[in-house]
Design a protein around this motif. Structure first.
Motif, mmCIF file in Angstrom:
data_model
loop_
_atom_site.group_PDB
_atom_site.id
_atom_site.type_symbol
_atom_site.label_atom_id
_atom_site.label_comp_id
_atom_site.label_asym_id
_atom_site.label_seq_id
_atom_site.Cartn_x
_atom_site.Cartn_y
_atom_site.Cartn_z
ATOM 1 N N ASN A 1 0.906 -0.906 -0.088
ATOM 2 C CA ASN A 1 0.179 0.170 0.248
ATOM 3 C C ASN A 1 1.025 1.140 0.185
ATOM 4 N N ARG A 2 0.749 2.272 -1.347
ATOM 5 C CA ARG A 2 2.465 3.025 -1.069
ATOM 6 C C ARG A 2 2.095 4.042 -0.451
ATOM 7 N N ALA A 3 0.433 4.433 -0.226
ATOM 8 C CA ALA A 3 0.022 5.577 0.804
ATOM 9 C C ALA A 3 0.609 5.789 1.925
ATOM 10 N N SER A 4 0.071 3.893 2.157
ATOM 11 C CA SER A 4 0.176 3.867 3.697
ATOM 12 C C SER A 4 1.947 4.346 4.578
ATOM 13 N N ILE A 5 2.675 3.738 3.213
ATOM 14 C CA ILE A 5 4.670 3.718 2.471
ATOM 15 C C ILE A 5 4.550 5.102 2.802
ATOM 16 N N GLU A 6 4.451 5.819 2.264
ATOM 17 C CA GLU A 6 4.284 7.726 1.757
ATOM 18 C C GLU A 6 4.002 8.499 3.819
ATOM 19 N N ALA A 7 2.897 8.169 3.808
ATOM 20 C CA ALA A 7 2.860 7.882 5.499
ATOM 21 C C ALA A 7 3.868 8.104 6.753
ATOM 22 N N LEU A 8 4.391 7.023 6.201
ATOM 23 C CA LEU A 8 5.287 6.410 7.337
ATOM 24 C C LEU A 8 7.218 6.932 6.665
ATOM 25 N N ALA A 9 7.007 7.115 5.962
ATOM 26 C CA ALA A 9 8.424 8.069 5.297
ATOM 27 C C ALA A 9 7.719 9.381 5.730
ATOM 28 N N LYS A 10 7.125 9.828 5.619
ATOM 29 C CA LYS A 10 6.787 11.808 6.946
ATOM 30 C C LYS A 10 7.010 11.493 7.282
ATOM 31 N N LEU A 11 6.451 10.423 8.600
ATOM 32 C CA LEU A 11 6.417 10.271 9.682
ATOM 33 C C LEU A 11 8.692 9.971 10.049
ATOM 34 N N GLY A 12 8.892 9.408 9.548
ATOM 35 C CA GLY A 12 10.431 8.790 9.860
ATOM 36 C C GLY A 12 10.811 10.004 9.804
ATOM 37 N N GLN A 13 10.930 11.073 8.872
ATOM 38 C CA GLN A 13 11.365 12.138 8.560
ATOM 39 C C GLN A 13 11.235 13.348 10.110
ATOM 40 N N GLU A 14 9.811 13.583 10.279
ATOM 41 C CA GLU A 14 9.618 14.400 11.324
ATOM 42 C C GLU A 14 10.255 13.686 12.361
ATOM 43 N N ASP A 15 10.265 12.487 13.162
ATOM 44 C CA ASP A 15 11.105 12.400 14.151
ATOM 45 C C ASP A 15 12.294 11.661 13.905
ATOM 46 N N GLY A 16 12.880 11.684 12.616
ATOM 47 C CA GLY A 16 14.992 12.381 12.679
ATOM 48 C C GLY A 16 15.017 10.379 12.744
ATOM 49 N N LEU A 17 14.286 10.059 11.578
ATOM 50 C CA LEU A 17 14.459 8.292 11.651
ATOM 51 C C LEU A 17 15.436 8.479 10.531
ATOM 52 N N LEU A 18 15.080 8.889 9.212
ATOM 53 C CA LEU A 18 14.895 8.961 7.837
ATOM 54 C C LEU A 18 15.826 10.908 7.668
ATOM 55 N N LYS A 19 16.749 11.028 7.139
ATOM 56 C CA LYS A 19 17.495 12.427 7.172
ATOM 57 C C LYS A 19 16.991 12.912 5.938
ATOM 58 N N SER A 20 16.396 12.245 4.820
ATOM 59 C CA SER A 20 15.757 13.051 3.339
ATOM 60 C C SER A 20 14.661 12.068 3.451
ATOM 61 N N ALA A 21 14.200 12.153 2.519
ATOM 62 C CA ALA A 21 12.539 11.131 1.823
ATOM 63 C C ALA A 21 13.299 10.220 0.731
ATOM 64 N N PRO A 22 13.042 8.762 0.927
ATOM 65 C CA PRO A 22 13.530 8.539 0.605
ATOM 66 C C PRO A 22 12.666 8.464 -1.533
ATOM 67 N N ASP A 23 13.824 7.282 -2.073
ATOM 68 C CA ASP A 23 13.061 7.497 -3.289
ATOM 69 C C ASP A 23 12.166 6.262 -3.317
ATOM 70 N N LEU A 24 11.199 6.110 -3.217
ATOM 71 C CA LEU A 24 9.763 5.252 -2.965
ATOM 72 C C LEU A 24 10.158 4.347 -4.335
ATOM 73 N N ASP A 25 10.688 4.999 -5.695
ATOM 74 C CA ASP A 25 10.398 4.644 -6.895
ATOM 75 C C ASP A 25 11.375 3.574 -7.449
ATOM 76 N N LYS A 26 12.143 3.963 -6.090
ATOM 77 C CA LYS A 26 13.632 3.292 -6.477
ATOM 78 C C LYS A 26 13.289 1.743 -5.883
ATOM 79 N N LEU A 27 12.546 2.550 -4.359
ATOM 80 C CA LEU A 27 12.528 1.116 -3.610
ATOM 81 C C LEU A 27 11.712 -0.102 -3.458
ATOM 82 N N LEU A 28 10.845 0.489 -4.095
ATOM 83 C CA LEU A 28 9.359 -0.760 -4.123
ATOM 84 C C LEU A 28 9.321 -1.079 -5.374
ATOM 85 N N PRO A 29 7.993 -2.623 -5.250
ATOM 86 C CA PRO A 29 8.518 -3.644 -6.446
ATOM 87 C C PRO A 29 7.729 -2.538 -7.800
#
Length: 323
Positions: free
Chosen positions: A295-323
């Motif tokens: 579910n891409r929309a849910s992964i995008e929400a997870l990425a946004k929270l990860g950035q807000e909480d400092g777990l992710l330094k930058s937004a990951p390229d989901l096109d390169k990551l997902l199948p």
């Protein structure tokens, strides 16, 4: 089986292994061994209910039908499996989405190849729960400020989810003291008062319930409805060199996911073959969903929270990551 212990830090991967079984030797080249038309691939998993479809698919012959033999190794969490796949020790791995996004945002060439698992989307009836021991004065995630909360690995999806649950309840997630602990160690640690709460998945969640533990939140649902929690992945290098093997793994895994989703009784039975959960407790296990696609929309929400909480330094390229 070989057990892998590793830490995933920003841009740094430390890997160590200890032999404790009969799986094939690691393959630094990233090329799986072939014999008689069957390719043996090393697969890194976590010994939890999430990966039951793979064990079930192996038993049903789905992987063999597609010309694959699985050599399975286990690890404490997805963050530990990522370095093994990148180094070529494993050809495929299972990891929570956050750990994969952390890797991708640090230019680590991982590529998801098959869906893994999803939340049920039902509060109080999910395979993951934020729980406290019987008789605890803690009734809400807000009250976890200043308390010790166990998660299986730091900086992963469970940390994001607990933070989301605390924030939703009106608390400050930065005041929570996160403790790293393997899922199967959480029931005893909670019961003995070593931690105040655990973010636990099945089958350990059922063990906590059997001890009288109380659920105070369904944290994955606080991230997003029907959250894609984990994925099966490989390295970009292995995918480029072995597209045929990757396709076989994708097809066999898709067949395994569909079978598991349709046969919950067989899922419960297979879990007893790779965990120590008692049969009586197994009946209480809440099974997750195993949809065909993430579910891409849910992964995008997870990425946004990860950035807000400092777990992710930058937004990951989901096109390169997902199948």
């Amino acid at each position: 089986m070989r057990r892998l212990f590793a830490g995933l830090a920003v841009g740094t991967f430390l890997l160590s292994t200890a032999a404790c079984g009969s799986s094939d030797d690691s393959d630094p080249s990233g090329k799986a061994a072939s014999s008689g038309g069957t390719t043996t691939v090393e697969l890194g998993l976590i010994p939890i209910v999430d990966v039951a479809p793979v064990y079930l698919g192996q038993k049903k012959g789905f992987y063999e039908k597609h010309g694959l033999k699985l050599a399975i190794s286990t690890a404490q969490g997805g963050a530990a499996i990522v370095p093994g796949v990148v180094s070529g020790q494993f050809q495929f791995g299972f990891s929570n989405v956050t750990s994969l996004m952390v890797a991708r945002s640090n230019n680590v060439p991982v590529k998801a190849v098959a869906n893994g698992i999803a939340s049920t989307g039902l509060r109080g009836k999910d395979f993951n729960a934020l729980m406290v021991k019987k008789g605890s004065a803690i009734k809400s995630p807000k009250e976890l400020e200043g308390k010790k909360v166990a998660i299986n690995t730091l900086k992963n999806i469970n940390e994001t989810a607990v933070r989301a649950a605390v924030r939703t309840a009106g608390g400050d997630p930065d005041k929570v003291k996160f403790v790293e602990l393997a899922f199967d160690q959480m029931p005893a640690a909670l019961d003995q008062g070593q931690v105040d709460a655990v973010s636990v998945v099945e089958p350990a969640a059922a063990t906590v319930r059997s001890q009288g533990g109380v659920e105070i939140a369904s944290p994955l649902i606080d991230v997003a409805p029907d959250l894609t929690v984990a994925l099966y992945f490989t390295s970009q290098q292995y995918l480029q060199k072995n597209p045929d093997v990757v396709k076989k793994f994708q097809e066999a895994t898709a067949e395994s996911l569909a079978y598991a989703d349709a046969h919950p009784d067989e899922v419960r039975a297979i879990v007893t073959t790779y965990t120590k959960i008692p049969a009586a407790v197994l009946e209480q296990v809440t099974l997750p969903k195993w949809p065909a696609e993430p579910n891409r929309a849910s992964i995008e929400a997870l990425a946004k929270l990860g950035q807000e909480d400092g777990l992710l330094k930058s937004a990951p390229d989901l096109d390169k990551l997902l199948p």
